[in-house]
Design a protein around this motif. Structure first.
Motif: not given
Length: 84
Positions: A3-4, A6-8, A10-11, A32, A52, A59
């Motif tokens: 999860r970490l 996946c949140t990092q 993209s930015p 994206k 991805y 997921y």
């Protein structure tokens, strides 16, 4: 960890493009998958795409340890390719 990542990822994709492109606002508005295609380095692009791909597979059922490990592997490799 997954999860970490996946949140990092993209930015960072968008931040790299913001440096490369003239219009940062336009970059951050891109989907994206389109943003990844514009990454300046082929290796960076490949790691982001594979990250991805494995994220989608993981997921969809959250049972594949192999996809989870590949997701982590490609996420870390993507970050390393950005640092170079």
């Amino acid at each position: 960890m997954i999860r970490l990542l996946c949140t990092q990822v993209s930015p960072v994709v968008y931040q790299v493009l913001s440096i490369e492109q003239e219009d940062a606002v336009k970059v951050w508005q891109m989907p994206k998958n389109e943003a990844i295609k514009l990454l300046p380095d082929e290796e960076m692009k490949a790691y982001a795409e594979r990250f991805y791909e494995h994220a989608k597979r993981y997921y969809s059922n959250e049972t594949s340890i192999e996809d989870a490990l590949k997701l982590i592997e490609n996420g870390v490799a993507f970050f390393k390719s950005v640092q170079l």
